[in-house]
Write an enzyme that holds these catalytic residues in place. Structure first.
Site, PDB file in Angstrom:
ATOM      1  N   HIS A  41     118.509 -48.028  -2.295  1.00  0.00           N
ATOM      2  CA  HIS A  41     119.139 -49.118  -1.538  1.00  0.00           C
ATOM      3  C   HIS A  41     119.001 -48.736  -0.064  1.00  0.00           C
ATOM      4  CE1 HIS A  41     120.884 -49.486  -5.531  1.00  0.00           C
ATOM      5  NE2 HIS A  41     121.282 -50.710  -5.240  1.00  0.00           N
ATOM      6  N   SER A  91     119.138 -44.378   6.418  1.00  0.00           N
ATOM      7  CA  SER A  91     118.673 -43.288   5.554  1.00  0.00           C
ATOM      8  C   SER A  91     117.144 -43.157   5.537  1.00  0.00           C
ATOM      9  CB  SER A  91     119.239 -43.431   4.133  1.00  0.00           C
ATOM     10  OG  SER A  91     119.036 -44.721   3.612  1.00  0.00           O
ATOM     11  N   GLU A 109     114.460 -52.112  -1.131  1.00  0.00           N
ATOM     12  CA  GLU A 109     115.463 -52.934  -0.434  1.00  0.00           C
ATOM     13  C   GLU A 109     115.252 -54.370  -0.879  1.00  0.00           C
ATOM     14  OE1 GLU A 109     118.253 -52.695   1.559  1.00  0.00           O
ATOM     15  OE2 GLU A 109     118.152 -54.861   1.363  1.00  0.00           O
ATOM     16  N   GLY A 135     116.621 -51.641  -6.554  1.00  0.00           N
ATOM     17  CA  GLY A 135     116.718 -50.191  -6.664  1.00  0.00           C
ATOM     18  C   GLY A 135     117.192 -49.764  -8.046  1.00  0.00           C
ATOM     19  N   ASP A 155     122.570 -45.664  -2.836  1.00  0.00           N
ATOM     20  CA  ASP A 155     123.602 -46.048  -1.857  1.00  0.00           C
ATOM     21  C   ASP A 155     123.845 -47.565  -1.927  1.00  0.00           C
ATOM     22  OD1 ASP A 155     125.318 -46.038   0.329  1.00  0.00           O
ATOM     23  OD2 ASP A 155     123.696 -45.917   1.812  1.00  0.00           O
TER      24      ASP A 155
HETATM   25  C1  LIG Z   1     124.904 -49.474   1.911  1.00  0.00           C
HETATM   26  S1  LIG Z   1     123.448 -50.352   2.329  1.00  0.00           S
HETATM   27  C2  LIG Z   1     122.229 -49.109   2.438  1.00  0.00           C
HETATM   28  C3  LIG Z   1     122.297 -48.240   3.642  1.00  0.00           C
HETATM   29  C4  LIG Z   1     121.204 -47.215   3.707  1.00  0.00           C
HETATM   30  N1  LIG Z   1     121.077 -46.466   2.479  1.00  0.00           N
HETATM   31  C5  LIG Z   1     121.460 -46.224   4.822  1.00  0.00           C
HETATM   32  O1  LIG Z   1     122.079 -45.173   4.540  1.00  0.00           O
HETATM   33  O2  LIG Z   1     121.044 -46.445   5.947  1.00  0.00           O
HETATM   34  C6  LIG Z   1     123.028 -51.122   0.812  1.00  0.00           C
HETATM   35  C7  LIG Z   1     121.718 -51.921   0.864  1.00  0.00           C
HETATM   36  O3  LIG Z   1     121.355 -52.285  -0.462  1.00  0.00           O
HETATM   37  C8  LIG Z   1     120.708 -53.544  -0.410  1.00  0.00           C
HETATM   38  N2  LIG Z   1     120.721 -54.040  -1.797  1.00  0.00           N
HETATM   39  C9  LIG Z   1     121.658 -54.756  -2.445  1.00  0.00           C
HETATM   40  N3  LIG Z   1     121.344 -54.866  -3.751  1.00  0.00           N
HETATM   41  C10 LIG Z   1     120.172 -54.186  -3.926  1.00  0.00           C
HETATM   42  C11 LIG Z   1     119.364 -53.887  -5.054  1.00  0.00           C
HETATM   43  N4  LIG Z   1     119.682 -54.303  -6.288  1.00  0.00           N
HETATM   44  N5  LIG Z   1     118.256 -53.145  -4.862  1.00  0.00           N
HETATM   45  C12 LIG Z   1     117.911 -52.687  -3.627  1.00  0.00           C
HETATM   46  N6  LIG Z   1     118.656 -52.929  -2.525  1.00  0.00           N
HETATM   47  C13 LIG Z   1     119.771 -53.665  -2.671  1.00  0.00           C
HETATM   48  C14 LIG Z   1     121.494 -54.307   0.616  1.00  0.00           C
HETATM   49  O4  LIG Z   1     120.723 -55.375   1.150  1.00  0.00           O
HETATM   50  C15 LIG Z   1     121.791 -53.226   1.652  1.00  0.00           C
HETATM   51  O5  LIG Z   1     120.796 -53.208   2.654  1.00  0.00           O
END
Ligand SMILES: C[S@@+](CC[C@H](N)C(=O)[O-])C[C@H]1O[C@@H](n2cnc3c(N)ncnc32)[C@H](O)[C@@H]1O
Length: 272
Positions: A41, A91, A109, A135, A155
């Site tokens: 994520h 990240s 993402e 993810g 995440d």
């Molecule tokens: C908490 S943020 C991630 C922050 C990032 N890991 C960082 O540390 O900079 C969660 C992200 O997951 C994305 N997201 C939501 N559902 C998802 C999925 N099923 N698969 C991948 N990404 C997803 C959201 O759009 C969001 O950008």
């Protein structure tokens, strides 16, 4: 999908998870063989803290904008990377900054705008793959890696009610495909009942060698607030428990307001 990380970038939870992420990545560099990182994520990869979303919440003011002044040796490596990359790296940017010549990163993402930003950031980078896909599904589809060693960083946004259960299920599926991988999964601490349910889910699974590192800003009494957060780590590297505890304390020293119930801990949920 309402969650946008731009509103939360650089908050205390980001500082906590990213300081631990950098320590986990550094442990892979003890051996010369290449390693792989899956960021399930990934977000947008980097954020402008002077832009409207971050300004609107001001969350970074009680996070990285305070912590960046810390002189704690435990945070020197993480804060050095943050200063080098600019406020505030996501990240994928932090991971990429740590990779060596033959190490690889795959980012997933699902939000189209954030996925496009990631693609722009890494468009000419042969060491980074960007996938606009779930993810959760990548925990099966992109594992195991050819390198046979690496880190899976999970995440999720915690928008859905059953996200703790999705996390347990995802870790179990990922671990079935990549048994010696190190898995690190972030979770919010709003109410302890949900967190205890998560511990119980992990303990009753087939997963072994699990620790959780937690930072509590205050007693967990108001379920509408992010009272703290944790990082569950499966197959933690050698001596990571001690290192993680000192990192969590150093982050708390930098961002905490000395509220009742504040603290940092490492709990072993399952032995090897
Ligand atoms: C908490 S943020 C991630 C922050 C990032 N890991 C960082 O540390 O900079 C969660 C992200 O997951 C994305 N997201 C939501 N559902 C998802 C999925 N099923 N698969 C991948 N990404 C997803 C959201 O759009 C969001 O950008």
């Amino acid at each position: 999908m309402n969650y946008r990380h731009a509103y939360h970038a650089g908050n205390f939870a980001d500082c906590f998870k990213h300081a631990l992420l950098v320590a986990l990545l550094d442990s892979f560099a003890r051996k010369p063989t290449p390693y792989f990182v899956l960021d399930t994520h990934a977000g947008a990869g980097g954020y402008d803290l002077d832009a409207d979303p971050a300004q609107r919440t001001g969350e970074a003011d009680s996070g990285i904008r305070r912590l960046v002044h810390s002189t704690a040796p435990e945070l020197a490596r993480y804060l050095g990377l943050v200063r080098e990359l600019g406020l505030y790296p996501g990240s994928p940017a932090l991971i990429r900054a740590v990779l060596r010549e033959n190490d690889r990163l795959a980012c997933c993402e699902l939000h189209p705008e954030d996925a496009a930003a990631l693609r722009r950031r890494f468009r000419r980078d042969p060491q980074v793959e960007v996938h606009e896909r779930s993810g959760w599904e990548a925990l099966t589809g992109l594992l195991p890696p050819k390198e046979k060693r690496g880190l899976v960083f999970v995440d999720p946004p915690f928008e859905a009610k059953d996200e703790f259960q999705m996390l347990v299920d995802g870790l179990v599926r990922g671990h079935e495909r990549f048994r010696n991988g190190v898995f690190a999964a972030w979770y919010p601490i709003k109410q302890m009942a949900a967190v205890r349910g998560f511990y119980a889910g992990l303990r009753s699974s087939d997963l072994r060698d699990i620790i959780t590192v937690e930072l509590h800003l205050r007693d967990v009494t108001d379920p509408d607030r992010l009272n703290g957060c944790g990082l569950a780590v499966i197959n933690p590297p050698y001596q990571f428990e001690e290192q993680a505890l000192s990192i969590a304390h150093a982050v708390l020293d930098g961002v905490g307001d000395g509220e009742v119930g504040a603290g940092a801990s490492v709990i072993r949920l399952a032995d090897e």
